[in-house]
Design a protein around this motif. Sequence first.
Motif, mmCIF file in Angstrom:
data_model
loop_
_atom_site.group_PDB
_atom_site.id
_atom_site.type_symbol
_atom_site.label_atom_id
_atom_site.label_comp_id
_atom_site.label_asym_id
_atom_site.label_seq_id
_atom_site.Cartn_x
_atom_site.Cartn_y
_atom_site.Cartn_z
ATOM 1 N N LEU A 148 0.856 -1.182 0.000
ATOM 2 C CA LEU A 148 0.000 0.000 0.000
ATOM 3 C C LEU A 148 0.894 1.233 0.000
ATOM 4 C CD1 LEU A 148 -2.498 -1.313 2.644
ATOM 5 C CD2 LEU A 148 -3.047 -0.856 0.267
ATOM 6 N N PRO A 149 1.234 1.697 -1.169
ATOM 7 C CA PRO A 149 2.151 2.836 -1.279
ATOM 8 C C PRO A 149 1.669 4.028 -0.473
ATOM 9 C CG PRO A 149 1.700 1.886 -3.441
ATOM 10 C CD PRO A 149 0.770 1.213 -2.472
ATOM 11 N N GLY A 150 2.583 4.589 0.268
ATOM 12 C CA GLY A 150 2.239 5.764 1.049
ATOM 13 C C GLY A 150 1.646 5.464 2.407
ATOM 14 N N ARG A 151 1.441 4.201 2.664
ATOM 15 C CA ARG A 151 0.882 3.816 3.960
ATOM 16 C C ARG A 151 1.963 3.177 4.816
ATOM 17 N NH1 ARG A 151 -3.665 6.692 4.594
ATOM 18 N NH2 ARG A 151 -5.098 6.414 2.859
ATOM 19 N N THR A 152 1.836 3.384 6.095
ATOM 20 C CA THR A 152 2.831 2.825 6.995
ATOM 21 C C THR A 152 2.280 1.605 7.714
ATOM 22 O OG1 THR A 152 2.162 4.104 8.930
ATOM 23 C CG2 THR A 152 3.671 5.162 7.382
ATOM 24 N N ASP A 153 3.208 0.811 8.202
ATOM 25 C CA ASP A 153 2.781 -0.369 8.939
ATOM 26 C C ASP A 153 1.953 0.018 10.166
ATOM 27 O OD1 ASP A 153 4.880 0.820 10.184
ATOM 28 O OD2 ASP A 153 6.011 -1.005 10.571
ATOM 29 N N ASN A 154 2.348 1.131 10.772
ATOM 30 C CA ASN A 154 1.630 1.560 11.960
ATOM 31 C C ASN A 154 0.182 1.930 11.636
ATOM 32 O OD1 ASN A 154 2.132 1.781 14.736
ATOM 33 N ND2 ASN A 154 2.075 4.012 14.615
ATOM 34 N N GLU A 155 0.005 2.595 10.527
ATOM 35 C CA GLU A 155 -1.343 2.962 10.107
ATOM 36 C C GLU A 155 -2.195 1.720 9.899
ATOM 37 O OE1 GLU A 155 -2.098 6.692 7.300
ATOM 38 O OE2 GLU A 155 -0.405 5.512 6.662
ATOM 39 N N ILE A 156 -1.614 0.774 9.188
ATOM 40 C CA ILE A 156 -2.363 -0.442 8.880
ATOM 41 C C ILE A 156 -2.669 -1.216 10.150
ATOM 42 C CG2 ILE A 156 -2.250 -2.645 7.671
ATOM 43 C CD1 ILE A 156 -0.462 -1.202 5.601
ATOM 44 N N LYS A 157 -1.697 -1.252 11.006
ATOM 45 C CA LYS A 157 -1.888 -1.960 12.268
ATOM 46 C C LYS A 157 -3.011 -1.323 13.073
ATOM 47 C CE LYS A 157 1.469 -1.450 15.107
ATOM 48 N NZ LYS A 157 2.843 -1.579 15.623
ATOM 49 N N ASN A 158 -2.977 -0.008 13.168
ATOM 50 C CA ASN A 158 -4.037 0.673 13.903
ATOM 51 C C ASN A 158 -5.399 0.465 13.250
ATOM 52 O OD1 ASN A 158 -2.404 1.736 15.923
ATOM 53 N ND2 ASN A 158 -1.884 3.536 14.713
ATOM 54 N N PHE A 159 -5.381 0.559 11.951
ATOM 55 C CA PHE A 159 -6.627 0.340 11.213
ATOM 56 C C PHE A 159 -7.192 -1.037 11.533
ATOM 57 C CE2 PHE A 159 -8.500 -1.752 7.523
ATOM 58 C CZ PHE A 159 -9.552 -0.913 7.219
ATOM 59 N N TRP A 160 -6.329 -2.011 11.470
ATOM 60 C CA TRP A 160 -6.789 -3.381 11.675
ATOM 61 C C TRP A 160 -7.258 -3.596 13.103
ATOM 62 C CZ3 TRP A 160 -8.180 -7.124 8.540
ATOM 63 C CH2 TRP A 160 -8.372 -8.386 9.076
ATOM 64 N N ASN A 161 -6.445 -3.138 14.025
ATOM 65 C CA ASN A 161 -6.768 -3.394 15.423
ATOM 66 C C ASN A 161 -8.079 -2.752 15.848
ATOM 67 O OD1 ASN A 161 -4.531 -4.982 15.862
ATOM 68 N ND2 ASN A 161 -3.267 -3.283 16.558
ATOM 69 N N THR A 162 -8.296 -1.553 15.380
ATOM 70 C CA THR A 162 -9.533 -0.901 15.788
ATOM 71 C C THR A 162 -10.744 -1.638 15.216
ATOM 72 O OG1 THR A 162 -9.352 0.626 13.930
ATOM 73 C CG2 THR A 162 -8.539 1.368 16.058
ATOM 74 N N ARG A 163 -10.593 -2.147 14.011
ATOM 75 C CA ARG A 163 -11.720 -2.836 13.403
ATOM 76 C C ARG A 163 -11.905 -4.241 13.961
ATOM 77 N NH1 ARG A 163 -10.144 1.090 11.254
ATOM 78 N NH2 ARG A 163 -11.328 2.437 9.855
ATOM 79 N N ILE A 164 -10.799 -4.849 14.268
ATOM 80 C CA ILE A 164 -10.908 -6.162 14.890
ATOM 81 C C ILE A 164 -11.611 -6.050 16.234
ATOM 82 C CG2 ILE A 164 -9.569 -7.967 16.022
ATOM 83 C CD1 ILE A 164 -9.788 -8.258 13.075
ATOM 84 N N LYS A 165 -11.204 -5.054 16.964
ATOM 85 C CA LYS A 165 -11.830 -4.856 18.266
ATOM 86 C C LYS A 165 -13.329 -4.638 18.110
ATOM 87 C CE LYS A 165 -7.847 -2.875 20.615
ATOM 88 N NZ LYS A 165 -7.222 -1.596 20.993
#
Length: 466
Positions: free
Chosen positions: A103-120
């Motif tokens: 995902l060009p322009g996206r950081t691992d931290n962003e993706i991680k946060n995105f995922w975690n919030t949605r998983i929760k």
Amino acid sequence: MMRTISNNNEVENDYEGSLKKGPWTQDEDAILIDYVNTYGEGNWNSVPKNSGLSRCGKSCRLRWANHLRPNLKKGAFSPEEERVIVDLHAKLGNKWARMASQLPGRTDNEIKNFWNTRIKRRERAGLPIYPPEVIRDATLYHIREEQYFDQPYNSSLSSSSFPPLLSSSYPKKLNASSHYHALVNPKKLNASNHYRGPLNHKKNQPISLYGSSSNLFNNNGFVISNNYARPVSHDYQYYNNGFNTSSIMPPLAPSSVSSSITPPDSVTPASSNVSGVDGFMGASSKVNNEQYEVSQFSPQENIGLLGALVVDGRSILRNNKTRSEDSTVVAAAEKSSNKRKSIVIMENALERGTTVESALKKKKNSGKSSNETPVSSSGTGKKQIAKEASLALEEIDVSWDDDLCSLLNNFPTEMPTPEWYSGGDHKAESSGRETHQQPNAPPPPIDQELGWNNVGTSWNNMPSIC
DNA sequence: AACAGCAACAACCGCAACCTA
DNA sequence: TTAGGTTGCGGTTGTTGCTGT
């Protein structure tokens, strides 16, 4: 939602001379940007010394990587990006950095946060994490991986605990940091599961097969082979719209190594030339005092939650004693061959929507006169397929653990793909609070229990969470 | 208006792999 | 070969702002 960094230096130093923690100020950002523009990236520990910043090098690197470096994309994830993340997570697990490379322009931290919030959110709502289509495709993905990477003599992955398998598709709490972590995190793996794929010449590191979209699968001359046909379901069509489909395809054998559709045996005679491809390193292993060339990637490198499923299933299938000195190569190969056949049968059935039983019968009858029993024609559902897969496997005398049967028999059935995933009207779920419904919604839910219905089941229109 | 709950985001921490002298 | 430094990654925690009650 981007938050501006406060100018107030509210985070005081613990004591004079200590390194500062907490939010970065604009002044600090400016200093760091200036420093990197002057000296370039790297050598982060020297940044505080040379720039005057009271931040540790680690903090500087993180700040630069996640916020200051150019070409960073800000703002909410697009629907395409979100779908890519879901797909990649199904295949890779918590490999945030690797996902970020897709995902060009996206950081691992962003993706991680995105995922975690949605998983929760989904966990709280008791909803499945992956859409059924993702589960299916990711399962096929890993089955394919297994065909290539089956390592009869290298089974250090634990099979003692059966992972949640498809639990990700069920309203079951996912504890990604428990035993699953050991399966998805190569760092935690036994050293014998070392990476055997192409290596980066400079760093002697594995080349990411999921690297930037511009060089996928052909780093260092690693040739992309189309010989191994991968069915691309409609679910993946969006990848062709700005995303590289190959990025999520199973690793492919180098074309010069395997030019046929037949997956290479996991253990081939050492005479096989697997080192002819630049960047592709074959590893050797000794079995019964015979040298064998093992030309395969480690599936553990890119295993996801569903990968854990297959790997554990494979471990179950595999006779764990095949590493014993008493086993012969031939016996192991035969066993492995049977298992591989079963996987192929399952896979083909899943792909075509036919039953495993039918596939098996065809295979059996191809060399015999017909003495057919009625072939199930109604079992196009995944559950039916899975059920028959287990029967088929019994027929070909492959030991089949109850757990794996359970997996197959519990394969999600006929759950409609939520609109957000199938490319329907998407509303950014950043707020996570809006609700909307598709005007032309498909028929009512089949499996409301799992939440993959059309009313309040997508991540966009999840039911309110108390 | 005050408060609680939540989501999103930023940043830190620990660990492991890698690099280099 | 080894030890120390560096870098990268993933998990966790803290902060802020929004929304609902």
